[in-house]
Motif scaffolding. Structure first.
Motif, PDB file in Angstrom:
ATOM      1  N   ARG A  84      47.448  43.200-101.807  1.00  0.00           N
ATOM      2  CA  ARG A  84      47.766  43.697-100.464  1.00  0.00           C
ATOM      3  C   ARG A  84      47.340  45.156-100.330  1.00  0.00           C
ATOM      4  O   ARG A  84      46.758  45.559 -99.327  1.00  0.00           O
ATOM      5  N   LYS A  85      47.602  45.955-101.336  1.00  0.00           N
ATOM      6  CA  LYS A  85      47.214  47.372-101.320  1.00  0.00           C
ATOM      7  C   LYS A  85      45.699  47.505-101.291  1.00  0.00           C
ATOM      8  O   LYS A  85      45.147  48.347-100.601  1.00  0.00           O
ATOM      9  N   ARG A  86      45.032  46.669-102.073  1.00  0.00           N
ATOM     10  CA  ARG A  86      43.596  46.760-102.205  1.00  0.00           C
ATOM     11  C   ARG A  86      42.862  46.361-100.921  1.00  0.00           C
ATOM     12  O   ARG A  86      41.718  46.724-100.696  1.00  0.00           O
ATOM     13  N   ARG A  87      43.549  45.572-100.080  1.00  0.00           N
ATOM     14  CA  ARG A  87      42.903  45.031 -98.880  1.00  0.00           C
ATOM     15  C   ARG A  87      42.368  46.118 -97.945  1.00  0.00           C
ATOM     16  O   ARG A  87      41.490  45.855 -97.138  1.00  0.00           O
ATOM     17  N   ALA A  88      42.910  47.333 -98.054  1.00  0.00           N
ATOM     18  CA  ALA A  88      42.432  48.412 -97.192  1.00  0.00           C
ATOM     19  C   ALA A  88      40.937  48.652 -97.397  1.00  0.00           C
ATOM     20  O   ALA A  88      40.247  49.103 -96.490  1.00  0.00           O
ATOM     21  N   ASP A  89      40.430  48.342 -98.598  1.00  0.00           N
ATOM     22  CA  ASP A  89      39.037  48.666 -98.906  1.00  0.00           C
ATOM     23  C   ASP A  89      38.036  47.727 -98.269  1.00  0.00           C
ATOM     24  O   ASP A  89      36.869  48.052 -98.132  1.00  0.00           O
ATOM     25  N   PHE A  90      38.450  46.520 -97.937  1.00  0.00           N
ATOM     26  CA  PHE A  90      37.480  45.576 -97.367  1.00  0.00           C
ATOM     27  C   PHE A  90      38.072  44.932 -96.131  1.00  0.00           C
ATOM     28  O   PHE A  90      39.162  44.379 -96.167  1.00  0.00           O
ATOM     29  N   GLN A  91      37.361  45.001 -95.057  1.00  0.00           N
ATOM     30  CA  GLN A  91      37.875  44.564 -93.766  1.00  0.00           C
ATOM     31  C   GLN A  91      36.939  43.551 -93.113  1.00  0.00           C
ATOM     32  O   GLN A  91      35.843  43.307 -93.610  1.00  0.00           O
TER      33      GLN A  91
END
Lengths: 670, 272
Positions: free
Chosen positions: A436-443
């Motif tokens: 969930r935290k890592r999701r910021a990097d790929f949209q």
């Protein structure tokens, strides 16, 4: 030139009543000769479909024809009774619609749907009826017509359904066929088949065709004469050759300039600012004046008249008024924009994303206990690298699995095999809070700007959502400030934060979606057909924005699309997918200029070109893409491949490196 | 809107009565044997019942019972039902399969029979009646909510929220519940009408409110015995019941149309 079949004089259509009535057709005049193809070209909302529906008097309930004349062979259709009109529809004028999926009745066999027209207009019964139906199915190129006669629409593919629609239209042997965006919902290779068929049938039956489309390429391939519609009026009319050589009206010219292609790569696309004005009011000046780069004061105060510019050609524009000397504005200042600064060379830099052997298989479950009886191999072993600050385009027809690749990379659908390494992390093994935290990097940005925003949330909240979810951006006041900055960055105004999505146009909504993804500072954005729901002029705005953002923020894009011209304009590398696998991959020049895989070659040649008669050999593919639940043995492409050999049926071809950056999977390659 | 005014007035009056009935100078339980079965024509008001109690007062106090039961049951079945259904739909997997099984089991029983059995088991009384009806009623909301979530979770703004890293509760609260509220609210208004009738039915069987307390259902039950000599005992609560159910149903219809307009408008726009 043949005699005039249909003549339309000053047609006016209203929807609704009172002063706020919408006027989608406002004084349209044209004629169509026997046997010719007349194209009505325009962006969405310009009134082209309403014009066609007005001809058949099939307007929606609130609509009515407020004036004008429509003469078919000299007979005024608007004066006919409803009963008289019924004998015209389907008989002398037939129509095919954009959406073959919903135009057929799902509970009737295709044979009986064609038979209905024959019974009604030709009085056929029994064996004669059946014979004629099969003959028609044959004529529109449906293989094994005698058996297909008894099938239902859901048993046919989209292209086949559109053929059935054409057969229904042909059943009445019409003098005029109205085709409303007949291929817009189809893939390019299928579109090429259907356009071929239409041209062929037109020759054979001597029909006139009124082709309604927004696609300049389709017009170039099909039309004898072209009329351009804008805001309820025809603004230019000309023979097709002449139109494509020298478009006259400033709007027509802009349309050509806004088309993306490889020659425009290193500069921003010309855009038409703004959008089509609402049609519910009186216009005092030219309707295009607000968006026109050559407008002067006169254009805003006085409506232009129609000026003939040659045989069968004319323009609705003050620039062509010999009585006026225009204070010519310098043309196309926007075009001279500086080239976007090139990103530093990628050599030596680690790729941002490495996809290796990605598999997404969906189980097919049957029966009471949901036994797994097979798998739909939507993605079956896809490997792909995406370097930082670069755009990789994933190209393919619908159903080839390209969207699933995007979602599999983002872990929105969990891959069933393979690995996805992002910046050194293996995403397929990340779970729960860490993912969930890592999701910021790929949209991700979606195709449909209507459904990709919650209609009950304000734009500011929509953009803020990612910051709240990731707990970034400080306190509420700081987040709101960032929302306003983001809105400006994507070309909207800060005060838009308080509005709801439905108050915006398609292009503006796509900007909001882009702002939403930017809010969490991503490194990679998967763009899933972000411009295919938009008009050409708006598409250019969005492509420019994406390119600017890439240069200023160093974003990497995985650009999923079926539109080759967008790929040529935007991408650095191209991967071509067919049935769950990548068949060819290389730099954009290698793939587009020197395609080696037969599928890529066919795909590229099927794209309608705006140069009429460019003399290109067009490779026509037979049939449709097979189902990914049951792919053909050997090379998946061999049943449709014009060059298939024996070994193609036995094994899937290995990868052949054609250059350090270019590879393809085909036995024909050395 | 003007067409709905009578319905609105009836429902508003019903609610007001339920709130204020304790403060009104009513004597629903005053027995006066001299007035037994007197008809409205002979005695004024709505007449008197078999124990000489004023029917008008009893109908008015009965409104409170019906109101409490209606809203109690709808609240007690809608909240857990929506929660269970949307969680099952959103999370999927085993939880969903189990929940569907439970719902199917509940649906396999004829609803009112199950409520009768439960009310019999728990013993008579309003609170038990509400419990029994809610036990049967939550399944409808759960099924509706689950179906809504299943279709809504595919929407791109929900996928986008997941891609942004939003947690499940936030997605449920911000992206799913607001969008599925329309059909749920409509279902609830129809539910109110259904519950008022079910309460009357159970009270008629003696499983609802206990004497001497009045509810419309129990009044009808008691009145049936005197139907031929004193029809007003049945007609008065029956008319009240009829008016309230009709009004709520009309409002539910109107609400559904109102909430559907948006989807109609959207279709028109995309077609243009």
């Amino acid at each position: 030139m043949g005699e005039k079949l249909l003549e339309v004089f000053d047609l006016r259509t209203r929807i609704g009543r009172g002063p706020r009535a919408v006027r989608p057709v406002d004084g349209v005049s044209f004629h169509i000769r026997r046997g010719e193809t007349f194209a009505l070209l325009g962006e969405s909302g310009c009134g082209k479909s309403m014009t066609a529906l007005s001809l058949l008097r099939l307007l929606p309930p609130a609509g009515r024809i407020a004036g004008g004349r429509v003469e078919l062979d000299g007979e005024n259709l608007l004066a006919l009774t409803e009963r008289g009109m019924r004998s015209v529809r389907g008989n002398r004028i037939a129509m095919i619609f954009q959406e073959p999926m919903t135009s057929l009745n799902p509970v009737m066999t295709i044979g009986s749907q064609i038979g209905e027209v024959l019974e009604l207009h030709k009085g056929l019964r029994g064996d004669a009826l059946r014979e004629k139906t099969v003959e028609l199915l044959d004529a529109v190129g449906i293989p094994d017509a005698a058996r297909r006669h008894g099938e239902y629409p859901h048993q046919l593919s989209g292209g086949m359904k559109q053929r059935v629609m054409i057969a229904i239209a042909l059943a009445g042997e019409p003098d005029l066929l109205i085709a409303d965006e007949p291929t817009t919902a189809l893939d390019v290779t299928i579109q090429a088949q259907v356009l071929d068929l239409l041209r062929d049938l037109q020759k054979r039956y001597g029909m006139a065709v009124l082709l309604i489309t927004h696609d300049l390429g389709v017009v170039a391939q099909m039309a004898d004469r072209v009329a351009v519609m804008y805001a309820g009026q025809i603004v230019e009319q000309a023979p097709a050759r002449r139109f494509f050589d020298t478009p006259q009206h400033p709007y027509s010219r802009r349309l050509f300039q806004a088309l993306p292609d490889s020659s425009k790569r290193d500069r921003p696309l010309t855009v038409i600012p703004g959008s089509v004005p609402p049609l519910d009011r009186d216009f005092t000046g030219c309707r295009f004046a607000e968006r026109c780069d050559r407008a002067w004061l006169h254009c805003r105060t006085q409506a232009p008249g129609w000026f003939d510019t040659g045989a069968d050609a004319g323009v609705l524009c003050h620039l062509f008024d010999p009585g006026l000397v225009p204070e010519t504005a310098p043309e196309a200042t926007q075009e001279a924009g500086a080239a976007s600064p090139e990103a530093p060379a990628e050599s030596g830099s680690q790729p941002l994303l490495v996809v290796d052997g990605l598999q997404v298989h969906f189980p097919i479950q049957r029966g009471l206990f949901k036994r797994t009886v097979g798998h739909v191999k939507a993605v079956d072993g896809v490997s792909l690298d995406i370097p930082t600050r670069r755009t990789v385009a994933l190209v393919g027809e619908s159903g080839c699995g390209k969207t699933t690749v995007g979602k599999g990379i983002l872990q929105l659908i969990r891959p069933t095999g393979g690995s996805v390494r992002f910046d050194g992390d293996e995403l397929t093994r990340l779970r729960g809070e860490r993912l969930r935290k890592r999701r910021a990097d790929f949209q991700i940005i979606f195709q449909d700007p209507f459904s990709s925003m919650n209609p009950r949330m304000q734009v500011g909240d929509i953009i803020e959502e990612g910051m709240v979810a990731q707990r970034i951006g400080g306190d509420r006041a700081q987040r709101r400030a960032r929302v306003e900055a983001l809105l400006q960055q994507v070309g909207l105004r800060p005060e838009h934060a308080g509005r709801y999505p439905h108050e915006f146009s398609g292009g503006q909504r796509q900007r909001i979606c882009i702002a939403r993804t930017l809010a969490v500072n991503p490194k990679l954005i998967v763009c899933d057909e972000p411009t295919s729901a938009l008009d050409v002029s708006v598409q250019a705005q969005i492509l420019n924005l994406l390119k600017d953002l890439q240069a200023s923020l160093g974003l990497a894009y995985l650009f999923i699309t079926h539109d080759i011209s967008v790929v040529a304009y935007l991408a650095d590398r191209v991967a071509v997918m067919y049935l769950g696998r990548i068949v060819e991959e290389g730099s954009v020049d290698e793939v587009l200029e020197d395609a080696r895989h037969p599928y890529t070659q066919a795909l590229l040649s099927a794209v309608p070109d705006i140069e009429p008669d460019s003399g290109r050999a067009i490779i026509r593919l037979q049939g449709d893409m097979p189902s990914p639940a049951n792919p053909p043995a050997g090379c998946h492409f061999h049943p449709r491949c014009p060059k298939a050999r024996d070994e193609c049926r036995r094994a899937y071809p290995p990868e052949t490196a054609l250059s350090p950056t270019h590879k393809a999977r085909c036995f024909l390659l050395p | 809107m003007r067409r709905l005014l009578p319905a609105l007035l009836v429902v508003a009056g019903w609610a007001l009565l339920a709130l204020l009935v304790g403060r009104l100078p009513l004597e629903p339980d005053r027995i006066d044997l001299e007035r037994i079965l007197l008809s409205p024509l002979a005695a004024g008001g709505l007449g008197f019942d078999d124990l000489g109690r004023p029917v008008l007062d009893r109908v008015l106090t009965g409104a409170r019972t019906s109101f409490l039961v209606a809203f109690g049951v709808v609240a007690l079945s809608a909240v857990p039902g929506v929660l269970a259904g949307s969680l099952a739909g959103y999370l999927g997997g085993r939880l969903d399969a189990g929940m569907v099984l439970v719902m199917d089991v509940f649906l396999a029983f004829p609803g009112i029979l199950l409520a009768i059995a439960l009310a019999g088991l728990l013993g008579p009384g309003i609170d038990n009646l509400v419990l029994a009806l809610a036990t049967v009623g939550w399944v409808g909301y759960a099924r509706l909510a689950r179906a809504q979530v299943l279709s809504l979770r595919q929407r791109e703004h929900v996928v986008a929220a997941r891609a942004l890293g939003s947690r499940a509760p936030r997605i449920l609260l911000r992206h799913l519940l607001p969008l599925m509220s329309a059909p749920l609210v409509v279902e609830a208004t129809f539910g109110i009408a259904g519950v008022v009738i079910a309460e009357a039915g159970l009270s008629f069987l003696g499983l609802g409110v206990q004497p001497p307390e009045a509810s419309w259902g129990s009044m009808i039950r008691d009145g049936v015995r005197y139907l031929l000599v004193a029809p007003h005992l049945v007609l008065a609560p029956g008319a009240a019941l009829f008016a309230v159910v009709l009004a709520v149903n009309l409002l539910g219809d109107a609400l559904r149309d109102r909430l559907d307009v948006r989807s109609g408008a959207r279709e028109r726009r995309t077609a243009a």
